[in-house]
Design an enzyme around this catalytic site. Sequence first.
Site, PDB file in Angstrom:
ATOM      1  N   GLU A 108       4.159  -0.101  -0.443  1.00 11.39           N
ATOM      2  CA  GLU A 108       5.035  -0.133  -1.612  1.00 11.39           C
ATOM      3  C   GLU A 108       4.211  -0.733  -2.752  1.00 11.39           C
ATOM      4  O   GLU A 108       4.019  -1.945  -2.814  1.00 11.39           O
ATOM      5  CB  GLU A 108       6.288  -0.975  -1.317  1.00 11.39           C
ATOM      6  CG  GLU A 108       7.147  -0.428  -0.190  1.00 11.39           C
ATOM      7  CD  GLU A 108       7.711   0.945  -0.478  1.00 11.39           C
ATOM      8  OE1 GLU A 108       7.761   1.336  -1.671  1.00 11.39           O
ATOM      9  OE2 GLU A 108       8.089   1.646   0.469  1.00 11.39           O
ATOM     10  N   CYS A 162       7.652  -4.376 -10.282  1.00 12.09           N
ATOM     11  CA  CYS A 162       7.015  -3.071 -10.097  1.00 12.09           C
ATOM     12  C   CYS A 162       7.841  -1.943 -10.702  1.00 12.09           C
ATOM     13  O   CYS A 162       7.325  -0.842 -10.919  1.00 12.09           O
ATOM     14  CB  CYS A 162       6.778  -2.809  -8.612  1.00 12.09           C
ATOM     15  SG  CYS A 162       8.271  -2.913  -7.592  1.00 12.09           S
TER      16      CYS A 162
END
Length: 503
Positions: A229, A263
């Site tokens: 991720e 993110c």
Amino acid sequence: MTKPAEMAVRAGDKVSSESRTLEELLDIQKAAFLRDGIPDARTRIDRINRLGQMLLDHSDELTAALTADFGTRPADLSVAADIAGCMIDIAHQRRSAEKWMQEVTVNKLQGLVGFKQRLRRDPLGVVGIMGPWNFPLQLTIVPAASAFAAGNRVLIRPSSVTAKTTDVIARVAPDYFSIEELAVITSKHGGGSDFAKLKVDHMFFTGSPEVGSSVAQEAAKNLVPVTLELGGKNPVVVDKSYDIAKAATSIADSRMVNGGQVCLCPDYVFVPEDKVGEFTDKVMARWTKNFPTIVDNDDYTSTINEKNYNRIVDLIDDAVNLGATKHQLKPAGEELPNAGARKIPPTILTGATPGMKIEDDEVFGPVLTVYPYRDLSEAIDKINSAGHPLTLYWFGEDNDNLKTVADNTRSGSISGNDFGLHMLSSKLPFGGVGRSGMGNYHGEFGFNTFSHARAVTVSKLPMSFAENMVPPFGKREKRATSIQMKLWRFLNGRAMKKSAKKR
């Protein structure tokens, strides 16, 4: 057949993970997995419950540790994102684990004639989870809950950057888990590269593409599958028909979540050419309202450390030196950027051009680059040249323009008119593509990530497949082969004719 494992924290068994080496902890968990077998639903749900309770029981202490790690960080943000935010997926895993783990019969009709087919979703064994520093609890605990739901043992390594938060988790975990179930890995066990070398059954990493690449390389040496991720420069496209004030307000807020250290934060924005000035003014107005002070404002999240502070300041300076224009919020009397407080003022850059560092680097801070566009193709070309982002933001109606952008770009997800709402859905995956990651989790997607889809077939057919695959190949076998080829030529030819008619 699943069965209950031994209950976790037995009398006198509150052993700290730091009393054992990395290799010892892995061996302990592997041995326990083999000894106890596949855990039943009650055991899995109990582990998920204890994971959630650990967070809830120590929420105040964890919130204080998060604030200390960052310097300043709103307590409400820490509770909402790193504690309460974990509970959404934890609740879904707890509620659904028993259903997801059931063996499923497939092709029932073929089963009636003697070809039985079933699908199991078995645990992998021991899962290693490497968490990041920006949301050190949510992005470590949520995948751990998924791994528990799937029936695994778990080694977690929270980020050493947020050392105080990691210390709390490492200290309290033995009150809730045996190290056979969950072990917390700290800097005392070595660096992240040491953890990446472990021969676990699955490695899960959240962090930067650069570190993710090295984790994948280390895991590959042991043939350990990985879920990555990662980050990515997340673009925003504002449709020409959309209310520019609404877009500016939402994008301004989205950029400043956790001081821009997310993110999923928008990184750069495409605005209709004739509305760039208005958009910039509206964003600055929103920031002025939200942040009347910055340096001594406890609600303004600090940049996590000096290294990242200097990196972001350098990105801004480099762009300005090469011709970009900066628009910064600097409350009266405050010295910004402020190295002592590690606070960078909310910044808009216009006039960015190729060759500037900010064109390529993910900012991960309170900086937004704004580009004008006349036609959607300009935005699409720019997005495609920057690598696949974790998410792509769209501000506009659910219309043909959105479809055009979606059809001609690649991203982990698409978020329309708000900040990362897919994170809140138990029915949608969270994950990237290309440079922004591989694999996904949340809800059943997380359960599947930490499971092995295992086929089971039992034959009572009157013929033997094996017998037909070995010599001697007589007339009967040749006739069967000929019939198969005639049938497939007919079916494929019909499919091609049908497809041609639709053109």
